[in-house]
Design an enzyme around this catalytic site. Structure first.
Site, PDB file in Angstrom:
ATOM      1  N   HIS A 256      22.552   0.004 -28.284  1.00 21.40           N
ATOM      2  CA  HIS A 256      22.283   1.022 -29.306  1.00 21.40           C
ATOM      3  C   HIS A 256      21.064   1.832 -28.880  1.00 21.40           C
ATOM      4  O   HIS A 256      20.122   1.296 -28.290  1.00 21.40           O
ATOM      5  CB  HIS A 256      22.035   0.345 -30.660  1.00 21.40           C
ATOM      6  CG  HIS A 256      22.004   1.317 -31.793  1.00 21.40           C
ATOM      7  ND1 HIS A 256      20.911   2.113 -32.034  1.00 21.40           N
ATOM      8  CD2 HIS A 256      22.936   1.648 -32.719  1.00 21.40           C
ATOM      9  CE1 HIS A 256      21.185   2.891 -33.077  1.00 21.40           C
ATOM     10  NE2 HIS A 256      22.404   2.630 -33.506  1.00 21.40           N
TER      11      HIS A 256
ATOM     12  N   GLU B 290      27.713   7.808 -29.797  1.00 18.35           N
ATOM     13  CA  GLU B 290      26.709   8.125 -30.813  1.00 18.35           C
ATOM     14  C   GLU B 290      25.697   9.113 -30.232  1.00 18.35           C
ATOM     15  O   GLU B 290      24.742   8.706 -29.551  1.00 18.35           O
ATOM     16  CB  GLU B 290      25.954   6.860 -31.232  1.00 18.35           C
ATOM     17  CG  GLU B 290      26.816   5.823 -31.899  1.00 18.35           C
ATOM     18  CD  GLU B 290      25.986   4.933 -32.825  1.00 18.35           C
ATOM     19  OE1 GLU B 290      26.265   4.918 -34.028  1.00 18.35           O
ATOM     20  OE2 GLU B 290      25.052   4.282 -32.349  1.00 18.35           O
TER      21      GLU B 290
HETATM   22  P1  PGA Z   1      23.483   6.480 -39.061  1.00 15.99           P
HETATM   23  O1  PGA Z   1      23.349   5.417 -37.871  1.00 15.99           O
HETATM   24  O2  PGA Z   1      24.859   6.323 -39.632  1.00 15.99           O
HETATM   25  O3  PGA Z   1      22.400   6.098 -40.015  1.00 15.99           O
HETATM   26  O4  PGA Z   1      23.272   7.833 -38.452  1.00 15.99           O
HETATM   27  C1  PGA Z   1      24.415   5.138 -37.028  1.00 15.99           C
HETATM   28  C2  PGA Z   1      23.994   4.140 -35.999  1.00 15.99           C
HETATM   29  O5  PGA Z   1      22.820   4.150 -35.603  1.00 15.99           O
HETATM   30  O6  PGA Z   1      24.787   3.290 -35.552  1.00 15.99           O
END
Ligand code: PGA
Length: 242
Positions: A96, A166
Protein backbone atom coordinates in the site's frame (compact mmCIF):
# COMPACT_ATOMS: atom_id res chain seq x y z
CA UNK A 1 -7.43 -20.77 -0.15
CA UNK A 2 -10.07 -18.33 -1.32
CA UNK A 3 -11.05 -19.16 -4.91
CA UNK A 4 -10.93 -15.65 -6.29
CA UNK A 5 -11.83 -16.62 -9.83
CA UNK A 6 -15.24 -17.79 -8.59
CA UNK A 7 -16.16 -14.20 -7.83
CA UNK A 8 -17.41 -11.56 -10.17
CA UNK A 9 -16.51 -8.49 -8.06
CA UNK A 10 -14.59 -8.18 -4.80
CA UNK A 11 -14.96 -5.40 -2.26
CA UNK A 12 -12.17 -4.94 0.25
CA UNK A 13 -12.53 -2.65 3.27
CA UNK A 14 -9.26 -1.18 4.51
CA UNK A 15 -9.84 0.24 7.98
CA UNK A 16 -6.23 1.50 8.22
CA UNK A 17 -5.36 2.65 11.77
CA UNK A 18 -8.98 2.98 12.89
CA UNK A 19 -11.42 0.98 14.98
CA UNK A 20 -11.98 -0.38 18.47
CA UNK A 21 -13.63 -3.46 19.95
CA UNK A 22 -16.95 -1.66 20.24
CA UNK A 23 -16.74 -0.39 16.65
CA UNK A 24 -15.92 -3.92 15.49
CA UNK A 25 -19.00 -5.27 17.20
CA UNK A 26 -21.23 -2.57 15.74
CA UNK A 27 -19.74 -3.20 12.30
CA UNK A 28 -20.45 -6.93 12.47
CA UNK A 29 -24.00 -6.24 13.59
CA UNK A 30 -24.65 -3.79 10.78
CA UNK A 31 -22.75 -5.08 7.80
CA UNK A 32 -24.37 -8.06 6.13
CA UNK A 33 -23.28 -9.50 2.86
CA UNK A 34 -24.51 -12.65 1.18
CA UNK A 35 -21.09 -13.23 -0.20
CA UNK A 36 -20.65 -16.92 0.46
CA UNK A 37 -24.20 -17.87 -0.44
CA UNK A 38 -24.42 -16.45 -3.92
CA UNK A 39 -20.71 -16.96 -4.74
CA UNK A 40 -20.95 -14.01 -7.06
CA UNK A 41 -19.41 -11.15 -5.20
CA UNK A 42 -17.09 -11.15 -2.24
CA UNK A 43 -16.56 -8.80 0.70
CA UNK A 44 -13.38 -8.86 2.77
CA UNK A 45 -12.72 -6.71 5.82
CA UNK A 46 -9.17 -5.68 6.72
CA UNK A 47 -9.26 -4.28 10.25
CA UNK A 48 -6.17 -3.68 12.40
CA UNK A 49 -4.77 -7.01 13.61
CA UNK A 50 -6.21 -6.94 17.18
CA UNK A 51 -9.75 -7.03 15.78
CA UNK A 52 -9.34 -9.72 13.12
CA UNK A 53 -10.23 -12.67 15.33
CA UNK A 54 -13.42 -10.92 16.47
CA UNK A 55 -14.78 -11.56 12.98
CA UNK A 56 -14.65 -15.33 13.49
CA UNK A 57 -18.12 -15.16 14.95
CA UNK A 58 -19.47 -13.43 11.80
CA UNK A 59 -19.74 -14.64 8.22
CA UNK A 60 -17.44 -11.87 7.01
CA UNK A 61 -14.07 -12.74 5.52
CA UNK A 62 -10.98 -10.98 6.84
CA UNK A 63 -7.57 -9.89 5.65
CA UNK A 64 -4.44 -8.19 6.94
CA UNK A 65 -3.34 -4.67 5.97
CA UNK A 66 0.32 -5.68 5.81
CA UNK A 67 2.59 -8.59 6.72
CA UNK A 68 6.21 -9.09 7.65
CA UNK A 69 8.90 -9.74 5.09
CA UNK A 70 10.24 -12.24 7.63
CA UNK A 71 8.95 -15.70 8.43
CA UNK A 72 9.80 -15.72 12.16
CA UNK A 73 12.56 -14.73 14.58
CA UNK A 74 13.76 -11.65 16.47
CA UNK A 75 11.71 -9.00 14.65
CA UNK A 76 9.85 -7.11 17.35
CA UNK A 77 6.44 -5.85 16.35
CA UNK A 78 6.09 -7.89 13.17
CA UNK A 79 3.16 -10.12 12.11
CA UNK A 80 3.94 -12.98 9.73
CA UNK A 81 1.74 -14.37 6.97
CA UNK A 82 1.52 -17.65 8.94
CA UNK A 83 0.08 -15.71 11.89
CA UNK A 84 -2.44 -14.00 9.62
CA UNK A 85 -3.41 -17.42 8.30
CA UNK A 86 -3.74 -18.69 11.88
CA UNK A 87 -6.13 -15.83 12.61
CA UNK A 88 -8.30 -16.87 9.68
CA UNK A 89 -7.24 -14.25 7.15
CA UNK A 90 -7.84 -15.00 3.48
CA UNK A 91 -5.99 -12.05 1.99
CA UNK A 92 -3.40 -9.41 2.85
CA UNK A 93 -2.89 -5.95 1.41
CA UNK A 94 0.76 -5.60 0.35
CA UNK A 95 2.65 -2.56 -0.90
CA UNK A 96 0.00 0.00 0.00
CA UNK A 97 1.28 3.48 -0.80
CA UNK A 98 1.08 4.43 2.89
CA UNK A 99 3.45 1.53 3.70
CA UNK A 100 5.73 2.62 0.87
CA UNK A 101 5.70 6.24 2.04
CA UNK A 102 5.74 6.03 5.86
CA UNK A 103 7.38 2.65 6.48
CA UNK A 104 9.91 2.50 3.65
CA UNK A 105 8.44 -0.54 1.93
CA UNK A 106 10.67 -0.84 -1.13
CA UNK A 107 9.94 -2.90 -4.24
CA UNK A 108 12.31 -5.53 -2.86
CA UNK A 109 10.55 -5.73 0.51
CA UNK A 110 7.18 -5.86 -1.24
CA UNK A 111 8.46 -8.72 -3.39
CA UNK A 112 9.42 -10.66 -0.25
CA UNK A 113 6.06 -10.00 1.38
CA UNK A 114 4.21 -11.14 -1.75
CA UNK A 115 6.27 -14.34 -1.78
CA UNK A 116 5.44 -15.01 1.87
CA UNK A 117 1.74 -14.57 1.17
CA UNK A 118 1.80 -16.98 -1.75
CA UNK A 119 3.84 -19.50 0.23
CA UNK A 120 1.32 -19.40 3.09
CA UNK A 121 -1.74 -19.44 0.84
CA UNK A 122 -2.85 -15.93 1.67
CA UNK A 123 -3.92 -13.98 -1.39
CA UNK A 124 -1.98 -10.72 -1.54
CA UNK A 125 -3.62 -7.57 -2.83
CA UNK A 126 -0.60 -5.97 -4.44
CA UNK A 127 -1.08 -2.18 -4.62
CA UNK A 128 0.38 -0.10 -7.40
CA UNK A 129 -0.19 3.45 -8.60
CA UNK A 130 1.42 6.68 -9.73
CA UNK A 131 1.75 9.95 -7.83
CA UNK A 132 0.50 13.29 -9.13
CA UNK A 133 3.82 14.42 -10.63
CA UNK A 134 4.30 11.14 -12.44
CA UNK A 135 0.82 11.46 -13.83
CA UNK A 136 1.32 15.08 -14.93
CA UNK A 137 4.51 14.07 -16.68
CA UNK A 138 2.62 11.35 -18.57
CA UNK A 139 4.52 8.56 -16.84
CA UNK A 140 1.65 6.78 -15.04
CA UNK A 141 1.73 3.63 -17.17
CA UNK A 142 5.49 3.29 -17.01
CA UNK A 143 5.52 3.75 -13.22
CA UNK A 144 2.84 1.09 -12.77
CA UNK A 145 4.65 -1.31 -15.07
CA UNK A 146 7.94 -0.75 -13.23
CA UNK A 147 6.29 -1.37 -9.85
CA UNK A 148 4.76 -4.58 -11.13
CA UNK A 149 7.90 -5.87 -12.78
CA UNK A 150 10.02 -5.08 -9.74
CA UNK A 151 7.89 -6.94 -7.20
CA UNK A 152 5.70 -9.59 -8.84
CA UNK A 153 6.59 -13.02 -7.48
CA UNK A 154 7.83 -15.60 -9.99
CA UNK A 155 5.02 -18.07 -9.43
CA UNK A 156 2.11 -15.67 -9.45
CA UNK A 157 -1.10 -16.63 -11.21
CA UNK A 158 -4.65 -15.40 -11.57
CA UNK A 159 -5.56 -17.65 -8.66
CA UNK A 160 -2.99 -16.57 -6.09
CA UNK A 161 -2.70 -12.78 -6.43
CA UNK A 162 -4.94 -9.74 -6.84
CA UNK A 163 -3.76 -6.29 -7.94
CA UNK A 164 -5.12 -2.95 -6.79
CA UNK A 165 -4.65 0.16 -8.90
CA UNK A 166 -4.59 3.06 -6.47
CA UNK A 167 -3.39 6.38 -7.88
CA UNK A 168 -1.68 8.04 -4.90
CA UNK A 169 -3.27 11.41 -5.53
CA UNK A 170 -6.73 9.81 -5.29
CA UNK A 171 -6.21 8.14 -1.90
CA UNK A 172 -8.12 9.99 0.79
CA UNK A 173 -8.29 13.13 -1.36
CA UNK A 174 -11.85 13.00 -2.67
CA UNK A 175 -10.46 13.05 -6.22
CA UNK A 176 -10.78 10.15 -8.64
CA UNK A 177 -9.52 9.69 -12.19
CA UNK A 178 -12.02 10.00 -15.03
CA UNK A 179 -13.96 6.78 -15.49
CA UNK A 180 -12.37 6.07 -18.88
CA UNK A 181 -8.94 6.70 -17.40
CA UNK A 182 -9.58 3.95 -14.85
CA UNK A 183 -10.63 1.50 -17.54
CA UNK A 184 -7.66 2.50 -19.68
CA UNK A 185 -5.15 1.79 -16.92
CA UNK A 186 -6.82 -1.50 -15.97
CA UNK A 187 -6.86 -2.63 -19.61
CA UNK A 188 -3.25 -1.57 -20.01
CA UNK A 189 -2.22 -3.69 -17.02
CA UNK A 190 -4.25 -6.70 -18.12
CA UNK A 191 -3.50 -6.62 -21.82
CA UNK A 192 -0.08 -5.08 -22.20
CA UNK A 193 1.75 -5.73 -18.94
CA UNK A 194 0.29 -9.11 -18.02
CA UNK A 195 -0.40 -10.41 -21.54
CA UNK A 196 -4.10 -11.00 -21.05
CA UNK A 197 -3.82 -13.13 -17.96
CA UNK A 198 -7.03 -13.12 -16.04
CA UNK A 199 -5.58 -11.39 -12.96
CA UNK A 200 -8.16 -9.54 -10.92
CA UNK A 201 -7.54 -5.81 -10.56
CA UNK A 202 -9.33 -3.68 -7.97
CA UNK A 203 -9.58 0.09 -8.08
CA UNK A 204 -8.91 2.12 -4.94
CA UNK A 205 -8.81 5.81 -4.04
CA UNK A 206 -11.70 7.97 -2.79
CA UNK A 207 -14.39 5.42 -3.59
CA UNK A 208 -17.65 6.59 -2.04
CA UNK A 209 -21.36 5.82 -2.28
CA UNK A 210 -21.77 8.61 -4.84
CA UNK A 211 -19.10 7.37 -7.27
CA UNK A 212 -18.66 3.61 -6.70
CA UNK A 213 -21.32 2.41 -9.14
CA UNK A 214 -19.75 3.80 -12.30
CA UNK A 215 -16.41 2.30 -11.28
CA UNK A 216 -17.54 -1.16 -10.25
CA UNK A 217 -19.68 -1.50 -13.36
CA UNK A 218 -16.62 -1.22 -15.60
CA UNK A 219 -15.83 -4.63 -17.02
CA UNK A 220 -12.09 -4.01 -16.56
CA UNK A 221 -12.58 -3.40 -12.83
CA UNK A 222 -12.86 -6.54 -10.70
CA UNK A 223 -13.66 -4.78 -7.47
CA UNK A 224 -12.90 -1.96 -5.08
CA UNK A 225 -10.39 -1.31 -2.30
CA UNK A 226 -12.08 1.16 0.00
CA UNK A 227 -10.49 3.09 2.86
CA UNK A 228 -12.34 6.04 4.40
CA UNK A 229 -15.82 5.08 3.21
CA UNK A 230 -15.47 1.54 4.56
CA UNK A 231 -15.48 2.73 8.18
CA UNK A 232 -18.51 4.97 7.76
CA UNK A 233 -21.08 2.26 8.27
CA UNK A 234 -24.09 4.00 6.65
CA UNK A 235 -21.99 5.04 3.65
CA UNK A 236 -20.46 1.60 3.27
CA UNK A 237 -23.86 -0.10 3.40
CA UNK A 238 -24.93 1.94 0.38
CA UNK A 239 -21.90 0.70 -1.53
CA UNK A 240 -22.71 -2.91 -0.61
CA UNK A 241 -26.10 -2.58 -2.26
CA UNK A 242 -24.59 -2.90 -5.74
P1 PGA B 1 -9.56 5.89 0.49
O1 PGA B 1 -8.35 4.86 0.68
O2 PGA B 1 -10.75 5.08 0.05
O3 PGA B 1 -9.74 6.50 1.84
O4 PGA B 1 -9.13 6.88 -0.55
C1 PGA B 1 -8.17 3.79 -0.18
C2 PGA B 1 -6.94 3.03 0.21
O5 PGA B 1 -5.99 3.65 0.71
O6 PGA B 1 -6.87 1.80 0.07
Amino acid sequence: MLKIQDFNKLIVANWKLNGSFSFTKEYMDQIRFKTIKNQKNCLIICPPVPYISEFKSSNLLTGGQDCSRYINGAYTGEISTKMLKDMGCQICIVGHSERREFFNDSNEIIHEKLNNCIEDKIIPIFCIGENLNQRKEGRAKQVIKDQLMASLPKDYSDENIILAYEPLWAIGSGLIPKIDEISEIHSYIKEEVLNNQNIKILYGGSVKAENYKKIIDLKEVDGLLIGGASIQIAEFKKILEF
